[in-house]
Structure formats: structure tokens, C-alpha cells
Design an enzyme around this catalytic site. Sequence first.
Site, PDB file in Angstrom:
ATOM      1  N   HIS A  29      -0.032 -12.259  31.370  1.00  0.00           N
ATOM      2  CA  HIS A  29       1.577 -11.403  31.868  1.00  0.00           C
ATOM      3  C   HIS A  29       3.258 -12.816  32.211  1.00  0.00           C
ATOM      4  CE1 HIS A  29      -1.406  -8.242  31.568  1.00  0.00           C
ATOM      5  NE2 HIS A  29      -1.856  -8.507  32.881  1.00  0.00           N
TER       6      HIS A  29
ATOM      7  N   SER B 242       0.306   3.671  35.936  1.00  0.00           N
ATOM      8  CA  SER B 242      -1.040   2.975  35.820  1.00  0.00           C
ATOM      9  C   SER B 242      -1.737   2.142  37.011  1.00  0.00           C
ATOM     10  CB  SER B 242      -0.926   2.821  34.807  1.00  0.00           C
ATOM     11  OG  SER B 242      -2.110   2.128  33.688  1.00  0.00           O
TER      12      SER B 242
ATOM     13  N   GLY C 244      -4.022   7.197  28.628  1.00  0.00           N
ATOM     14  CA  GLY C 244      -3.318   6.294  27.209  1.00  0.00           C
ATOM     15  C   GLY C 244      -1.601   6.810  27.161  1.00  0.00           C
TER      16      GLY C 244
END
Length: 358
Positions: free
Chosen positions: A160, A193, A321
Site C-alpha cells: 500500500h 469500504s 465488491g
Amino acid sequence: MVSSPSLWRPPVPIKDAIEQDAITPFPKPEAPEEEEEESQGDRDRRLMSSLPVKVFGERRYLEYQATWWPESAVQAVLAIQRRFRPRPSDVLLASYPKSGTTWMKALVFAIMSRKVYPLRDHPLLRLNPHDCVVHLSGAYATGKEAVVEALPSPRIMAVHMPFSTLPASVVADSSSGCKIVYVWRDPKDVLVSLWHYYRKLRPEEAHVSEFHDLYESFCQGDTVFGPWWDNVLGYFRASVEMPTRVLFLRYEDMLEDTASAVVAIADFVGCPFSAEEERAGVVDAIVKLCSFEELKNLDTNMSGSNGHLIKLPSSSYFRKGVAGDWVGHMTREMADRIDSIVQGKFQGSGLEIKRAST
């Protein structure tokens, strides 16, 4: 296009590599003398003690190289920057958290291992994608650096880390051959999310109990591995400057045409599909194997925990998703604010965000 022979050796799932001793020794740099190692540790601690700090709930975050990191990750990042040695066949999967990392791990692992693992008996049917592809900073943070070094080629690793914080051995050495696949997602869906993820993992922490609090932090750029726009722009600019080294993909485009994304990834990493494979439906089979519904409903992803280096609930990796889930969590005004901020940050870069249309 002819693929590198080394890439047809299958990447080894990180969990299998550790549990079955499937790794082989890889040459390592000579160990520094004890005094030098202690001196480096002291330097790291002094650096960390000088960094700006923010406390959210019970967690401390440090700002290093214009990025906010969990305090526990900073020492791992420093070690990666100093010691990580890429190989020509390495593939780094980069993303901002909650941007499709799990899906990308599954897709790339399936693409690069398809010659060896039959799709009907594939490791992804018994292992969570995070047990197949190692998270680099997680490995370094948990003392598994030697495991990463010992993994046979080709290695697939996830990060990340913003592009600007990757080790010079990856970004500055054009001869390293290391490939980077980056996926980005509508920031509004990333935020939603991320909020659900935090609530599931750390419900006791006050700073994640209210969506508005995380929303404000996101708009101000005060989120982990952020600001978000810097993370995205860094890899976008790198993909423009080094198109053979960095592949830049949009999550929503992948949802609309996953097969085309699979073909593009395979070409990029040096494992193109043959005409015979395409006629045999291998591309579509990989799309199905790695689809959200297929992965979510596997026993290994429905209960218990996964992640050989850091254990997390299996269900935390799978929620919806989909694209556009932000509609149920923020007002049109909130959405327009994020879009305006991002549009301003992207101005002049050549990268555009699709404005909220709902």
C-alpha cells in the site's frame, strides 16, 4: 510476445511456502556487525520519535515522507527502503487500501500460476488470496523478511506504500525489471469500504464509530497511507513515465470488462495467453475463479481467519465488491465535495475522476 521462461515456474503461495518449507535459500547481504545494527536501530528510533504524531482511538499514526502510517508499520517501511532487493521477475501489486487488493491478488496469482495449477484444483479454492500473495510491509513488520527473500521466483508481493516511498532499488534502478500493477477505485467507494472494514476490525475505537469523522479525515488527507490522491497520482505519473514498468488500472473498468483486464495483466507481466488458451476459455475460467461471488462463497473465505502473517477475519475481505455503494452512505453534497477536492488535486495530471451522477 514470448514470455520469460522463469515466469512459467509457478509463484508459491506464501502460506504453503512457510508451512511446507517450500522455500529455498536465496543469497542475502552479509549481516552487519552487532554494533552497526544497534546503531541503525537507534537511528530509526530517533527518526520515529521526531515524526509528527496523530492519535486515533488507541492507535498512533506517524507522518513519514508526506504519508500517514500506523506506528507499527514505519520501522518496516524503513527496513524495506534500505534492504529490499527486487528481482527481474518480481511483480508488485500496489493499491490504496480497499481498492480491490484482494481481487487483484487472486487475479494475478491465477494468471501467473495457470500453467501449473489446474483451475479445478487451484490453491485459491483452499486459500484466501492473502495466503497466496505476501504483503511486503506485513512480512517485514512481523519478522518474516527472510521468508520474502527465500521465496522462489517469480514472487508476487503486495504493497500500500505510495510510489514515492518505494525503495530506490525498485523505482530508480531501471535494470531491476520489477513490474508494478496498480489498481485505483472511486474514492467515495474506497471511503465507504474503509469505514466498514474499520468497524468490523476495531468496533471499540471511537474514531471509526461515526462515518462523518472518517469522511472529514479523508477530505483533509489525514488517512492511513494517504492522502488518497497522492497515492493514486504517484502511480499514475509513474505509469506515464514508465509504461513498461507500471500498469495503471481502474477498478470500475475492471468490473465492466474483467476479461480484457486479465489479458492486459497477463501481457504486462510476461505471461500472455496463447490463441489456444483463449479458444479453450482459460481467460473466462480465470475470471470466474476470481469473481467476487465465487471467492466470497468458498469455505476458506466464509469463516475463521486468514493471513499467514497477520490474522484477520476471513469475512473482512469480502463485503460487496461493487461500484457506487457510496450512494447509501453519503449525501449528494458530500459526494460532490469529495469529487471537487479530487478534481482539484488531479488538475493538470491527465487523470480524471468520474463525477457523481446519482
